[in-house]
Design an enzyme around this catalytic site. Structure first.
Site, PDB file in Angstrom:
ATOM      1  N   SER A   1       2.094   1.407   7.611  1.00 57.06           N
ATOM      2  CA  SER A   1       2.995   1.058   8.717  1.00 57.06           C
ATOM      3  C   SER A   1       4.415   0.957   8.172  1.00 57.06           C
ATOM      4  CB  SER A   1       2.584  -0.295   9.307  1.00 57.06           C
ATOM      5  OG  SER A   1       3.613  -0.804  10.117  1.00 57.06           O
ATOM      6  N   SER A   2       5.375   1.376   8.986  1.00 59.46           N
ATOM      7  CA  SER A   2       6.778   1.252   8.572  1.00 59.46           C
ATOM      8  C   SER A   2       7.120  -0.202   8.281  1.00 59.46           C
ATOM      9  CB  SER A   2       7.701   1.774   9.677  1.00 59.46           C
ATOM     10  OG  SER A   2       7.334   3.084  10.023  1.00 59.46           O
TER      11      SER A   2
ATOM     12  N   LEU B   1       9.339   7.030   7.868  1.00 57.21           N
ATOM     13  CA  LEU B   1       8.072   7.768   7.869  1.00 57.21           C
ATOM     14  C   LEU B   1       7.259   7.511   6.604  1.00 57.21           C
ATOM     15  CD1 LEU B   1       9.204  11.214   9.344  1.00 57.21           C
ATOM     16  CD2 LEU B   1       8.414   9.164  10.540  1.00 57.21           C
ATOM     17  N   HIS B   2       5.943   7.530   6.789  1.00 54.83           N
ATOM     18  CA  HIS B   2       4.991   7.400   5.678  1.00 54.83           C
ATOM     19  C   HIS B   2       3.913   8.459   5.895  1.00 54.83           C
ATOM     20  CE1 HIS B   2       2.618   5.390   8.729  1.00 54.83           C
ATOM     21  NE2 HIS B   2       3.568   4.477   8.886  1.00 54.83           N
TER      22      HIS B   2
ATOM     23  N   LYS C   1      -3.933   4.081  15.185  1.00 51.24           N
ATOM     24  CA  LYS C   1      -3.380   2.807  14.699  1.00 51.24           C
ATOM     25  C   LYS C   1      -2.843   1.963  15.856  1.00 51.24           C
ATOM     26  CE  LYS C   1      -0.741   0.115  11.838  1.00 51.24           C
ATOM     27  NZ  LYS C   1       0.336  -0.269  12.667  1.00 51.24           N
ATOM     28  N   ASP C   2      -2.201   2.639  16.832  1.00 52.45           N
ATOM     29  CA  ASP C   2      -1.674   1.941  18.015  1.00 52.45           C
ATOM     30  C   ASP C   2      -2.631   2.213  19.175  1.00 52.45           C
ATOM     31  OD1 ASP C   2       1.195   0.944  17.159  1.00 52.45           O
ATOM     32  OD2 ASP C   2       0.890   2.909  16.275  1.00 52.45           O
TER      33      ASP C   2
ATOM     34  N   GLY D   1       1.011   8.279   7.000  1.00 53.16           N
ATOM     35  CA  GLY D   1       0.320   8.190   8.295  1.00 53.16           C
ATOM     36  C   GLY D   1       1.010   9.081   9.315  1.00 53.16           C
ATOM     37  N   HIS D   2       2.335   8.962   9.398  1.00 55.51           N
ATOM     38  CA  HIS D   2       3.093   9.840  10.304  1.00 55.51           C
ATOM     39  C   HIS D   2       2.890  11.307   9.916  1.00 55.51           C
ATOM     40  CE1 HIS D   2       5.830   6.141  10.467  1.00 55.51           C
ATOM     41  NE2 HIS D   2       5.516   6.325  11.729  1.00 55.51           N
TER      42      HIS D   2
ATOM     43  N   GLY E   1      10.646   6.703  12.924  1.00 49.59           N
ATOM     44  CA  GLY E   1      11.201   6.904  11.586  1.00 49.59           C
ATOM     45  C   GLY E   1      10.594   5.968  10.563  1.00 49.59           C
TER      46      GLY E   1
HETATM   47  P1  AMP Z   1       5.757   4.590  14.919  1.00 45.16           P
HETATM   48  O1  AMP Z   1       6.817   5.255  14.120  1.00 45.16           O
HETATM   49  O2  AMP Z   1       5.241   3.322  14.329  1.00 45.16           O
HETATM   50  O3  AMP Z   1       6.101   4.483  16.388  1.00 45.16           O
HETATM   51  O4  AMP Z   1       4.501   5.576  14.853  1.00 45.16           O
HETATM   52  C1  AMP Z   1       4.594   6.906  15.290  1.00 45.16           C
HETATM   53  C2  AMP Z   1       3.203   7.466  15.427  1.00 45.16           C
HETATM   54  O5  AMP Z   1       2.548   7.437  14.151  1.00 45.16           O
HETATM   55  C3  AMP Z   1       2.333   6.646  16.400  1.00 45.16           C
HETATM   56  O6  AMP Z   1       1.558   7.535  17.182  1.00 45.16           O
HETATM   57  C4  AMP Z   1       1.482   5.831  15.465  1.00 45.16           C
HETATM   58  O7  AMP Z   1       0.235   5.451  16.021  1.00 45.16           O
HETATM   59  C5  AMP Z   1       1.294   6.792  14.302  1.00 45.16           C
HETATM   60  N1  AMP Z   1       0.965   6.046  13.090  1.00 45.16           N
HETATM   61  C6  AMP Z   1       1.577   4.927  12.620  1.00 45.16           C
HETATM   62  N2  AMP Z   1       0.955   4.470  11.523  1.00 45.16           N
HETATM   63  C7  AMP Z   1      -0.086   5.326  11.291  1.00 45.16           C
HETATM   64  C8  AMP Z   1      -1.106   5.384  10.290  1.00 45.16           C
HETATM   65  N3  AMP Z   1      -1.206   4.486   9.331  1.00 45.16           N
HETATM   66  N4  AMP Z   1      -2.004   6.407  10.355  1.00 45.16           N
HETATM   67  C9  AMP Z   1      -1.916   7.336  11.353  1.00 45.16           C
HETATM   68  N5  AMP Z   1      -0.977   7.328  12.311  1.00 45.16           N
HETATM   69  C10 AMP Z   1      -0.075   6.327  12.289  1.00 45.16           C
END
Ligand code: AMP
Length: 285
Positions: free
Chosen positions: A188-189, A33-34, A150-151, A36-37, A31
């Protein structure tokens, strides 16, 4: 978009869709969310009949309780963004739904991958990631599974998990590029927890990785790494690591073959906010 809060309801629904021959793409998130998500959702939208996104702040992957407590929650905005991006299903479970009493706690043999970088600095983190993804895979059975570069290490861990679970033929892992703010900072969140000053400093992670990429064929890697660490420290970061490693399996660059692709990875704190980023390096000449 249909919202599911109960695992059984989601599983029943998806079973019917699969029986109708629909292809499913799954994007797990925590969650806040931005864009990137949302880029993952859009990519899933292009190649699947049904796009499923989860919003679940997974307690088992936080080794630092205060990081978990402070993790941003913006579910109403998340719903709006997902709807606008064409997501079909939002799974927004409680902790009890994801980890019901009696669910066995497995240990996953991640080998070397768990001993380095994020694995070293966040003990137990990848076991928690594997627990939640194992559960998602069991509930959702996606055809395509979307993760962000990113991860980086997480992508390799999940690839290994898919092998451990024997699901290589059932699920394709799709890794998508990192979306960045205009100055280069990876979205990033956790960025929302930075003060305005910290937000300005934060871009130095991207700049440090960019310097490594630019200097790769001119300077020894050890020097590039020590320069990057010094630069981050002078900008007020507390550095966990800056490393250069094989892009295939994260083995140290010293042990790689000359033609093997490399990646630079960094993790560092600004105040109590921990940021990570990585960059694929140009081929060695
Ligand atoms: P998270 O909510 O941080 O667990 O991220 C969920 C998914 O979104 C993971 O697969 C992350 O690698 C991907 N994600 C996070 N930040 C970015 C970003 N800036 N660009 C692309 N994917 C991202």
């Amino acid at each position: 978009m249909i919202l599911f809060r109960k695992a059984d309801d989601l599983t029943d629904f998806l079973l019917k869709q699969r029986n109708n021959g629909l292809r499913t793409g799954f994007v797990p998130t925590m969650g806040a969310l931005h864009q990137g998500h949302i880029s993952l959702i859009r990519q899933a939208r292009e190649s699947n009949d049904l796009v499923i996104c989860s919003v679940f702040i997974n307690p088992t992957q936080f080794n630092d309780p205060s990081d978990f407590e402070k993790y941003p929650v913006t579910i109403e905005n998340d719903v709006d963004l997902l709807q606008a991006a064409g997501c079909d299903i939002l799974f927004f479970p409680s902790v009890d739904e994801m980890y019901p009493p009696g669910l066995p706690v497995k240990t996953y043999d991640l080998g070397f991958l768990e001993t380095i970088l994020e694995g070293k600095f966040r003990p137990g983190h990848f076991q928690g990631v594997c627990r939640v993804i194992d559960r998602f895979l069991t509930l959702i059975h996606p055809d395509n599974f979307y993760l962000g570069q990113k991860d980086y290490q997480q992508c390799l861990v999940v690839r290994r998990l898919i092998t451990i679970l024997g699901l290589e033929q059932q699920v394709s892992l799709v890794i998508t590029p990192t979306l960045r703010d205009p100055d280069g900072l990876a979205m990033s969140s956790r960025n929302t927890r930075l003060s305005p000053d910290q937000r300005e400093q934060a871009v130095n992670i991207f700049r440090a990785l960019s310097s490594i990429a630019a200097g790769m064929n001119q300077f020894p890697p050890e020097l590039l790494i020590s320069d990057a660490v010094a630069r981050l420290e002078s900008e007020g970061f507390r550095v966990d690591y800056v490393e250069i490693a094989s892009a295939n399996d994260l083995q140290p660059y010293q042990t790689t073959l000359p033609e093997e692709p490399l990646v630079a990875l960094a993790a560092a704190f600004l105040g109590d906010v921990r940021l990570i980023d990585n960059m694929l390096l140009p081929p060695r000449s």
